[in-house]
Motif scaffolding. Structure first.
Motif, PDB file in Angstrom:
ATOM      1  N   LYS B 136      59.623  34.431  49.734  1.00 23.63           N
ATOM      2  CA  LYS B 136      60.661  34.400  49.841  1.00 23.63           C
ATOM      3  C   LYS B 136      60.741  33.458  48.480  1.00 23.63           C
ATOM      4  O   LYS B 136      62.090  33.165  48.334  1.00 23.63           O
ATOM      5  CB  LYS B 136      61.021  33.166  51.394  1.00 23.63           C
ATOM      6  CG  LYS B 136      60.581  34.119  52.332  1.00 23.63           C
ATOM      7  CD  LYS B 136      61.875  33.829  53.284  1.00 23.63           C
ATOM      8  CE  LYS B 136      61.658  34.862  54.682  1.00 23.63           C
ATOM      9  NZ  LYS B 136      61.579  35.827  54.411  1.00 23.63           N
ATOM     10  N   ALA B 140      60.366  35.994  45.268  1.00 20.59           N
ATOM     11  CA  ALA B 140      61.988  36.826  45.293  1.00 20.59           C
ATOM     12  C   ALA B 140      62.063  36.391  43.583  1.00 20.59           C
ATOM     13  O   ALA B 140      63.434  37.502  43.082  1.00 20.59           O
ATOM     14  CB  ALA B 140      62.550  36.325  46.196  1.00 20.59           C
ATOM     15  N   ARG B 143      60.928  38.053  40.161  1.00 22.16           N
ATOM     16  CA  ARG B 143      61.487  39.352  40.353  1.00 22.16           C
ATOM     17  C   ARG B 143      62.053  40.009  39.197  1.00 22.16           C
ATOM     18  O   ARG B 143      61.299  41.027  38.666  1.00 22.16           O
ATOM     19  CB  ARG B 143      62.237  39.930  41.659  1.00 22.16           C
ATOM     20  CG  ARG B 143      61.781  41.239  41.707  1.00 22.16           C
ATOM     21  CD  ARG B 143      62.240  41.633  43.239  1.00 22.16           C
ATOM     22  NE  ARG B 143      63.672  41.379  43.807  1.00 22.16           N
ATOM     23  CZ  ARG B 143      65.028  42.186  43.956  1.00 22.16           C
ATOM     24  NH1 ARG B 143      64.291  42.711  45.064  1.00 22.16           N
ATOM     25  NH2 ARG B 143      65.770  42.170  44.651  1.00 22.16           N
TER      26      ARG B 143
END
Lengths: 376, 221
Positions: B136, B140, B143
Motif C-alpha cells: 500500500k 504504490a 510506481r
C-alpha cells in the motif's frame, strides 16, 4: 498616561481557542502514563550510548490537550513515538488507556495503534493517493470494505472542511489543506488518542491558528485526548490545558498550562517563554532606573494580573480609593489556555508607606506586585 | 530486397520480441520482489536481515558485473536443465532472464529507497503490517520509479537479445551479424538497425508516458 509600550498580544492569539476549565479531565483515569521511562540509543562503533530520555514520569489526562514543549534535540520526538510503540523504551512503562505498550507483541501493538491517530510535521501523505485515498488508507489497513470506507471518509472530509478536494492529490493542496487531510486520516479509525508531532511547525502563523482551532474543536466535540509536541510556545499557549516542559531528556516541569506559564520557575521554561507578554522591562526604563529610592523619585512596580482579576479596574481604584497617582509605563495582556494573563509596569509617586498600602490593596484583590526599582 | 529477406526480418523481429517479452516478464516477476527485499532488509528496516541482504547484494553485483556474453556460455548447463536444450530462441530466454533479475532488482531497490521514510512511519503508526506497507505504501509510491526501471530494463533487453545469436537464439541482432555483416548485405544491416531503433523508441516513449501518468508528485497546473 504614558502608554508608549502598551501592547496587546491577545489580538494575535487564536480567538476560537477559549478556556477549558469546563473540561475537567478525569485525573483518576489518565489516557497516557509514563512511569520512570528511559530511552537510550546504541551509538556508533566508537561512541558511548546516547541517552535520549531519562526518568520520565508524565501523565496525560483523559480528554485533555496536553502539550510537550522543548527545544529541538530535547527528546520530544522520541517521547511521542514511545506512546504508539514506534520506539521501545529502554526501561519503565508506558500505559495507554491502561495497556502497557512496551509489553505488547507486534500483532497486538498493531491493533492498539489503530486506536491512536498520529499527525506529522511534514504531513506524510501518500503522493500517489487522492485526499480521499489518503483518508481511506488506515481503514484499508484495518480491513474495512470499500462500502464502509466510503461512508466513513466523506464525513471526515467534511469535518476538516475539504469535501470539495476529495479527488485532489496532495501536490495540488496547500500545506494547511495537507495537514487537514492528515488530521482526517488520523481520525479515520475513530481513535481515542491523537498524537501530534510538530504538526504546525511547517505552517505559516495564520494556517497554524486554523489547524490549532481544528484540533481544539476535535478535542471538544469528539472528546479525543490530544498529545502534542512542539517547540513553539504559541502552540501550547493557545490550546494546551496541560503542559510538560522537556529539556535534555528530562521533564523539568509539568502541570496545568496557566500555572506553569504564570508561575514559571525553571530556566528552560523561562527561556521558552521569553516572548511572553511583558516579561522584559523596556529599555527606556532600565537605563535610568536605580535600585534605591532617592528623594522625589517614583517607585516602579510590576503588577501581575492572573485570570479573572485582569479585567478588574484595580489600577483606577488605586487612584480613586487611595488617592495614589498611577502612571502606566509598559504592559501587556496575553491569553494562556484561554485565561487572561497581564503584566503592567506602573510608576507611583508616593512615599514608602503609601506604596506598601497600595501593594496590600492589590494583594487583597488577588494581584501580585513587585518593586522593580526607582526612577527620578 | 527480396521477399525472403523481408520474411527473415519479420521472423527475427518476432524472435526478439518473444525473447524480450518472456525474459522481461519473468525477470520482473522475480526482480521486483528481490528489489523490494534489498531495499527493506537492511539493519533496522522493515524485514531486517542484514546478513541475507549482504549476501544477496553480493550475488546481484556478481551477476551484474559478468559480461552478458560470458554469462550466456557460463550457464549453458543450467540453461539445458531449464529449457531442455542449450541452443535456440527459447534456450536464449534463460540467460536473458538471469541477467534481467539483478538488473531489475537494483533499479527497483533504488526506486523504493526514494520513498519518503515518513510514509513508512505513518503507515506503521496506523497499524499496518510489513506486507501492507510494501503493497500500500512502498510499491504504490514507487510506481513511477518502477515504471521507469522496467522501461530501462526492456530497452536493455532488446540490446542483450542481439547477442544471443551466439547460442542460436536468433533475433534481429543475429540477423544483422549473419546477413548484414558476414554476407555483406548492408541494406539488411540498415533495416535491422532501423527496426531496433523504432522498437526502443516505442518502448521508451510508452514507458515515459506511463511513468508520467503514475507520478502525482507535482503536476504543472
Amino acid at each position: 498616561m504614558n502608554m508608549a509600550v502598551l501592547r496587546n498580544t491577545a489580538t494575535t492569539t487564536p480567538q476560537v481557542l477559549t478556556g477549558n476549565e469546563a473540561a475537567v479531565p478525569e485525573a483518576a483515569n489518565p489516557m497516557v502514563v509514563f512511569e520512570g521511562v528511559a530511552k537510550r540509543f546504541a551509538a556508533g562503533k566508537t561512541g558511548a550510548e546516547v541517552v535520549a530520555l531519562n526518568d520520565i514520569d508524565l501523565v496525560v489526562p483523559r480528554g485533555s490537550v496536553t502539550g510537550i514543549i522543548g527545544r529541538s534535540g530535547a527528546g520530544k520526538s522520541t517521547l511521542i513515538r514511545l506512546v504508539n510503540g514506534l520506539e521501545k523504551p529502554s526501561s519503565g512503562r508506558i500505559l495507554v488507556d491502561g495497556v502497557d505498550i512496551a509489553g505488547l507483541d507486534e500483532k497486538n501493538l498493531r491493533a492498539v495503534r489503530r486506536s491512536i491517530g498520529m499527525i506529522f510535521q511534514h504531513f506524510n501523505l501518500l503522493s500517489s493517493r487522492t485526499a480521499f485515498g489518503n483518508v481511506a488508507l488506515p481503514l484499508e489497513i484495518a480491513g474495512m470494505d470499500s462500502q464502509d470506507i466510503e461512508e466513513r471518509v466523506a464525513p471526515l472530509l467534511d469535518l476538516v472542511g475539504l469535501s470539495d478536494k476529495r479527488d485532489r492529490y496532495p501536490s495540488e493542496l496547500s500545506g494547511g489543506q495537507k495537514q487537514r487531510i492528515g488530521i482526517a486520516r488520523a481520525l479515520a479509525t475513530e481513535p481515542k488518542l491523537l498524537l501530534s508531532d510538530e504538526a504546525t511547525s511547517a505552517l505559516d502563523p495564520e494556517t497554524t491558528r486554523s489547524i490549532l482551532a481544528l484540533l481544539r474543536k476535535i478535542n471538544k466535540e469528539l472528546g479525543l485526548t490530544v498529545l502534542l509536541i512542539t517547540h513553539e510556545m504559541e502552540v501550547v499557549k493557545a490550546i494546551a490545558d496541560h503542559i510538560a516542559v522537556i529539556d535534555g531528556g528530562r521533564i523539568v516541569e509539568q502541570g496545568p498550562t496557566f500555572d506553569v506559564f504564570t508561575g514559571h520557575v525553571h530556566e528552560t521554561t523561562k527561556a521558552l517563554l521569553g516572548g511572553l507578554a511583558g516579561m522584559h522591562l523596556p529599555e527606556f526604563l532600565t537605563s535610568r532606573m536605580s535600585q534605591r529610592p532617592e528623594p522625589g523619585s517614583r517607585t516602579i512596580l510590576r503588577v501581575i494580573f492572573k485570570g479573572e482579576n485582569a479585567t478588574e479596574p484595580m489600577l483606577a481604584r488605586l487612584g480613586s480609593d487611595l488617592g495614589i497617582e498611577v502612571n502606566i509605563m509598559a504592559g501587556a495582556v496575553d491569553e494562556i489556555a484561554g485565561r487572561p494573563f497581564g503584566m503592567l509596569v506602573v510608576s507611583l509617586r508616593s512615599e514608602e508607606a503609601k506604596i506598601a498600602e497600595a501593594r496590600q490593596f492589590l494583594a487583597n484583590h488577588g494581584l501580585s506586585s513587585e518593586v522593580v526599582g526607582y526612577v527620578r | 530486397m527480396s521477399a525472403d529477406i523481408i520474411a527473415l526480418i519479420v521472423k527475427a523481429t518476432g524472435q526478439t520480441l518473444y525473447m524480450v517479452a518472456v525474459a522481461g516478464l519473468i525477470g520482473s516477476l522475480l526482480g521486483i520482489p528481490l528489489g523490494v527485499f534489498l531495499a527493506t532488509s537492511g539493519r533496522g528496516e522493515l524485514f531486517a536481515a542484514p546478513w541475507v541482504n549482504k549476501v544477496l547484494g553480493a550475488v546481484v553485483n556478481a551477476t551484474r558485473s559478468t559480461p552478458f556474453i560470458i554469462l550466456v556460455v557460463a550457464i549453458i548447463p543450467f540453461t539445458r536443465l531449464v529449457a531442455g536444450t542449450s541452443i535456440g530462441t527459447t534456450a536464449a530466454i534463460v540467460p536473458l532472464t538471469i541477467a534481467t533479475i539483478p538488473f531489475v532488482a537494483r533499479l527497483v531497490e533504488t526506486a523504493i529507497r526514494e520513498v519518503d521514510p515518513g510514509l513508512t512511519e505513518a503507515a506503521r503508526a496506523m497499524g499496518a503490517s510489513p506486507m501492507q506497507i510494501v503493497f500500500k505504501v512502498l510499491l504504490a509510491e514507487a510506481r513511477p520509479g518502477i515504471t521507469s526501471a522496467l522501461t530501462l530494463t526492456i530497452v536493455s533487453l532488446i540490446g542483450y537479445a542481439a547477442m544471443v545469436g551466439a547460442i542460436g537464439g536468433g533475433g534481429l541482432g543475429d540477423l544483422g551479424i549473419r546477413y548484414g555483416y558476414q554476407r555483406f548485405m548492408p541494406d539488411v544491416m540498415a533495416v535491422v538497425v532501423v527496426v531496433l531503433i523504432v522498437l526502443v523508441q516505442l518502448v521508451q516513449s510508452a514507458g515515459d508516458r506511463l511513468a508520467r501518468q503514475f507520478d502525482k508528485r507535482s503536476r504543472p497546473r
